[in-house]
Write a protein that holds these residues in place. Sequence first.
Motif, PDB file in Angstrom:
ATOM      1  N   GLY A 115       0.931  -1.400  -0.510  1.00 13.04           N
ATOM      2  CA  GLY A 115      -0.029  -0.109   0.054  1.00 13.04           C
ATOM      3  C   GLY A 115       0.880   1.409   0.253  1.00 13.04           C
ATOM      4  O   GLY A 115       0.232   2.188  -0.068  1.00 13.04           O
ATOM      5  N   LYS A 116       1.895   1.362  -0.665  1.00 12.68           N
ATOM      6  CA  LYS A 116       3.320   2.546  -0.593  1.00 12.68           C
ATOM      7  C   LYS A 116       2.141   3.165  -1.393  1.00 12.68           C
ATOM      8  O   LYS A 116       2.304   3.024  -2.472  1.00 12.68           O
ATOM      9  N   SER A 117       2.557   4.460  -1.095  1.00 13.08           N
ATOM     10  CA  SER A 117       1.512   5.698  -1.570  1.00 13.08           C
ATOM     11  C   SER A 117       3.028   6.886  -1.607  1.00 13.08           C
ATOM     12  O   SER A 117       3.769   6.804  -0.524  1.00 13.08           O
ATOM     13  N   LYS A 118       2.459   7.775  -2.118  1.00 12.40           N
ATOM     14  CA  LYS A 118       3.490   9.270  -1.307  1.00 12.40           C
ATOM     15  C   LYS A 118       2.732   9.215   0.142  1.00 12.40           C
ATOM     16  O   LYS A 118       3.372  10.016   0.264  1.00 12.40           O
ATOM     17  N   GLU A 119       1.636   9.404   0.903  1.00 15.91           N
ATOM     18  CA  GLU A 119       1.161   9.881   1.950  1.00 15.91           C
ATOM     19  C   GLU A 119       2.009   8.994   2.712  1.00 15.91           C
ATOM     20  O   GLU A 119       1.662   9.013   4.142  1.00 15.91           O
ATOM     21  N   LYS A 253      -8.879  10.364  16.981  1.00 12.45           N
ATOM     22  CA  LYS A 253      -7.995  11.138  15.910  1.00 12.45           C
ATOM     23  C   LYS A 253      -6.679  11.285  15.917  1.00 12.45           C
ATOM     24  O   LYS A 253      -6.471  11.462  14.957  1.00 12.45           O
ATOM     25  N   TYR A 254      -7.018  11.415  17.296  1.00 17.21           N
ATOM     26  CA  TYR A 254      -5.155  11.531  17.735  1.00 17.21           C
ATOM     27  C   TYR A 254      -3.833  10.275  16.784  1.00 17.21           C
ATOM     28  O   TYR A 254      -3.625   9.348  17.618  1.00 17.21           O
ATOM     29  N   LYS A 255      -3.909  10.489  15.567  1.00 14.09           N
ATOM     30  CA  LYS A 255      -2.456   9.317  15.148  1.00 14.09           C
ATOM     31  C   LYS A 255      -2.033   9.841  13.425  1.00 14.09           C
ATOM     32  O   LYS A 255      -3.529  10.519  13.053  1.00 14.09           O
ATOM     33  N   ILE A 256      -1.550  10.122  13.099  1.00 14.15           N
ATOM     34  CA  ILE A 256      -0.849  10.784  12.325  1.00 14.15           C
ATOM     35  C   ILE A 256       0.473   9.708  11.516  1.00 14.15           C
ATOM     36  O   ILE A 256       0.735   8.671  12.133  1.00 14.15           O
ATOM     37  N   LYS A 257       0.018   9.469  10.382  1.00 13.50           N
ATOM     38  CA  LYS A 257       1.234   8.817   9.434  1.00 13.50           C
ATOM     39  C   LYS A 257       1.902   9.602   9.035  1.00 13.50           C
ATOM     40  O   LYS A 257       1.904  11.000   8.763  1.00 13.50           O
ATOM     41  N   LEU A 258       3.365   9.276   8.278  1.00 12.46           N
ATOM     42  CA  LEU A 258       4.465  10.330   7.376  1.00 12.46           C
ATOM     43  C   LEU A 258       4.522   9.763   6.314  1.00 12.46           C
ATOM     44  O   LEU A 258       4.985   8.694   6.073  1.00 12.46           O
ATOM     45  N   ALA A 302       8.948  17.418  16.848  1.00  8.73           N
ATOM     46  CA  ALA A 302       9.279  17.719  15.772  1.00  8.73           C
ATOM     47  C   ALA A 302       8.263  16.965  14.342  1.00  8.73           C
ATOM     48  O   ALA A 302       8.608  17.949  13.666  1.00  8.73           O
ATOM     49  N   VAL A 303       6.770  16.088  15.007  1.00 11.82           N
ATOM     50  CA  VAL A 303       6.095  15.751  14.249  1.00 11.82           C
ATOM     51  C   VAL A 303       5.664  17.289  13.060  1.00 11.82           C
ATOM     52  O   VAL A 303       5.244  16.936  12.357  1.00 11.82           O
ATOM     53  N   VAL A 304       5.339  18.678  14.654  1.00 12.47           N
ATOM     54  CA  VAL A 304       4.627  19.818  14.784  1.00 12.47           C
ATOM     55  C   VAL A 304       5.718  20.157  13.219  1.00 12.47           C
ATOM     56  O   VAL A 304       4.930  20.921  12.303  1.00 12.47           O
ATOM     57  N   GLU A 305       6.178  20.101  13.497  1.00 12.33           N
ATOM     58  CA  GLU A 305       7.616  20.411  12.575  1.00 12.33           C
ATOM     59  C   GLU A 305       7.480  20.090  11.285  1.00 12.33           C
ATOM     60  O   GLU A 305       7.798  21.263  10.421  1.00 12.33           O
ATOM     61  N   ILE A 306       7.242  18.847  10.959  1.00 12.23           N
ATOM     62  CA  ILE A 306       7.749  18.314   9.921  1.00 12.23           C
ATOM     63  C   ILE A 306       6.323  18.957   8.983  1.00 12.23           C
ATOM     64  O   ILE A 306       5.777  18.669   7.421  1.00 12.23           O
ATOM     65  N   LYS A 307       5.458  18.355  10.086  1.00 15.25           N
ATOM     66  CA  LYS A 307       3.853  18.531   9.120  1.00 15.25           C
ATOM     67  C   LYS A 307       3.665  20.101   8.950  1.00 15.25           C
ATOM     68  O   LYS A 307       1.872  20.723   8.090  1.00 15.25           O
ATOM     69  N   LYS A 308       4.527  21.300   9.397  1.00 18.75           N
ATOM     70  CA  LYS A 308       4.329  22.491   8.738  1.00 18.75           C
ATOM     71  C   LYS A 308       3.347  22.668   7.280  1.00 18.75           C
ATOM     72  O   LYS A 308       4.476  21.685   6.164  1.00 18.75           O
ATOM     73  N   GLU A 309       2.365  23.396   7.019  1.00 18.65           N
ATOM     74  CA  GLU A 309       2.161  24.113   6.178  1.00 18.65           C
ATOM     75  C   GLU A 309       1.759  22.265   5.035  1.00 18.65           C
ATOM     76  O   GLU A 309       1.490  21.932   3.192  1.00 18.65           O
ATOM     77  N   THR A 310       1.199  21.175   5.559  1.00 14.37           N
ATOM     78  CA  THR A 310      -0.050  20.125   4.900  1.00 14.37           C
ATOM     79  C   THR A 310      -1.056  20.426   5.292  1.00 14.37           C
ATOM     80  O   THR A 310      -1.527  20.953   6.191  1.00 14.37           O
ATOM     81  N   ALA A 311      -2.236  19.382   4.623  1.00 17.28           N
ATOM     82  CA  ALA A 311      -2.724  18.756   5.379  1.00 17.28           C
ATOM     83  C   ALA A 311      -2.894  18.553   7.021  1.00 17.28           C
ATOM     84  O   ALA A 311      -4.133  18.806   7.615  1.00 17.28           O
ATOM     85  N   ASP A 312      -1.952  18.035   7.919  1.00 17.04           N
ATOM     86  CA  ASP A 312      -1.884  17.435   9.250  1.00 17.04           C
ATOM     87  C   ASP A 312      -1.333  18.380  10.451  1.00 17.04           C
ATOM     88  O   ASP A 312      -1.316  18.045  11.445  1.00 17.04           O
ATOM     89  N   LEU A 315      -4.156  18.612  12.935  1.00 22.91           N
ATOM     90  CA  LEU A 315      -3.867  18.031  14.018  1.00 22.91           C
ATOM     91  C   LEU A 315      -2.176  17.423  14.731  1.00 22.91           C
ATOM     92  O   LEU A 315      -2.568  16.927  15.703  1.00 22.91           O
ATOM     93  N   ALA A 316      -1.378  18.122  13.852  1.00 23.63           N
ATOM     94  CA  ALA A 316      -0.053  17.626  14.697  1.00 23.63           C
ATOM     95  C   ALA A 316      -0.219  18.921  16.403  1.00 23.63           C
ATOM     96  O   ALA A 316       0.434  18.655  16.818  1.00 23.63           O
ATOM     97  N   VAL A 317      -0.194  19.491  15.502  1.00 21.72           N
ATOM     98  CA  VAL A 317       0.110  21.289  16.899  1.00 21.72           C
ATOM     99  C   VAL A 317      -1.187  20.150  17.888  1.00 21.72           C
ATOM    100  O   VAL A 317      -0.826  20.653  19.270  1.00 21.72           O
ATOM    101  N   ASP A 318      -2.563  19.982  17.511  1.00 17.84           N
ATOM    102  CA  ASP A 318      -3.716  19.807  18.141  1.00 17.84           C
ATOM    103  C   ASP A 318      -2.883  18.621  19.026  1.00 17.84           C
ATOM    104  O   ASP A 318      -3.584  18.157  20.358  1.00 17.84           O
ATOM    105  N   PHE A 319      -2.765  17.559  18.520  1.00 19.77           N
ATOM    106  CA  PHE A 319      -2.014  16.433  19.113  1.00 19.77           C
ATOM    107  C   PHE A 319      -1.043  16.277  20.408  1.00 19.77           C
ATOM    108  O   PHE A 319      -1.298  16.652  21.361  1.00 19.77           O
ATOM    109  N   LEU A 320       0.130  17.713  19.936  1.00 21.69           N
ATOM    110  CA  LEU A 320       0.965  17.721  21.027  1.00 21.69           C
ATOM    111  C   LEU A 320       0.263  18.523  21.697  1.00 21.69           C
ATOM    112  O   LEU A 320       0.629  18.455  23.097  1.00 21.69           O
TER     113      LEU A 320
END
Length: 343
Positions: A115-119, A253-258, A302-312, A315-320
């Motif tokens: 199931g590998k993809s860009k997401e 809702k607090y789940k994030i895939k990279l 670190a996830v907050v920084e990586i997810k800046k300007e993305t759809a997540d 969620l990343a900020v809220d998760f933290l």
Amino acid sequence: MNILGKAVKHKTFGDGTIQKLEKNHIIISFSVGNKTFVFPDAFFSFLTTTDEELNFLVGELLEERQKQKLLAHEKKVKELQQKALFRSIAPAAKAKTRKGKRANVAFKCNFCDGGKSKEQIGFYGVCSDKMIYNNIKIENRTWCNAEDCPCLEYLKGEITREKLDSYCQDNGIVCYESQMLKDWKAFAGVVQNGKRKGKAMKLQQVQKNSLCVLTTRTPGTGENERFIFALFLVDDIYEGDEQEEGYVSTTSKYKIKLSPQEAKKMLFWNYHSNGNKPKNPAWSSGLHRYFTDEEAVQILKAVVEIKKETADSYLAVDFLEYYCGINGIAGNTVGEARGALKR
């Protein structure tokens, strides 16, 4: 049918004659001497014959053997599915309210590009043919090499790719990794060696609102390149017992895939270190290990920084913020990461 005296041909030994049949073995006379083979299995790989009667008999026996293997495999798959279902419904009846120190948990996962993809890096279906070969023949992964592993049966030519893929449909399961980002569930595994070999492992320090991170490394890379490909807030946990290994999962809702590009930036050993050898990025045995709240906050930041300007990004900020709030952590007091690769 009497097969004695029938002519056969071997890939290496050349022409020969069947001299004796003993249960499921045949003895064949070649110019180099007598050789013993499993019957009829040897005709699948090593032996051939031009005798029509023998060919017909061997064909029938091999077909029956294949049917038996498929039935045995389907039975095993059903057992795995029932086991997975049991794990999904059992906690309500079996879970215990633990008291004591809470820890976060990281899991070591075999690389799965299903199931590998860009997401996402994978972990959403059966591996590709190339990865199946790697995990079995090169990496020699434990479950991938188990006799009842569907991927091993596929590699041996005992089932088709279509059949293999079908096992992951309708909530089926081929391995834990193949469903990890479908079900958002990670298992503690079983002990692989020592006196407790084969015993289920427990998750004794994880509690609700612990952070779970899923880690892996790509084929051919070292342990220092292990990366985090997904993380979630635990809201469902089964500690485990002697028969059933523990697991953690989430429906929140607090789940994030990279994405593959994001994951490569999240090196696990930037955040975690071994107590006795803090500069050495070594996982050693076991499929899981515990880590501190400080490390958890560093990972989430670190996830907050990586997810800046993305759809997540939100969620990343809220998760933290939620993680820090629910666990009573002052996030602004947490220092820089001091994992093995940072020392």
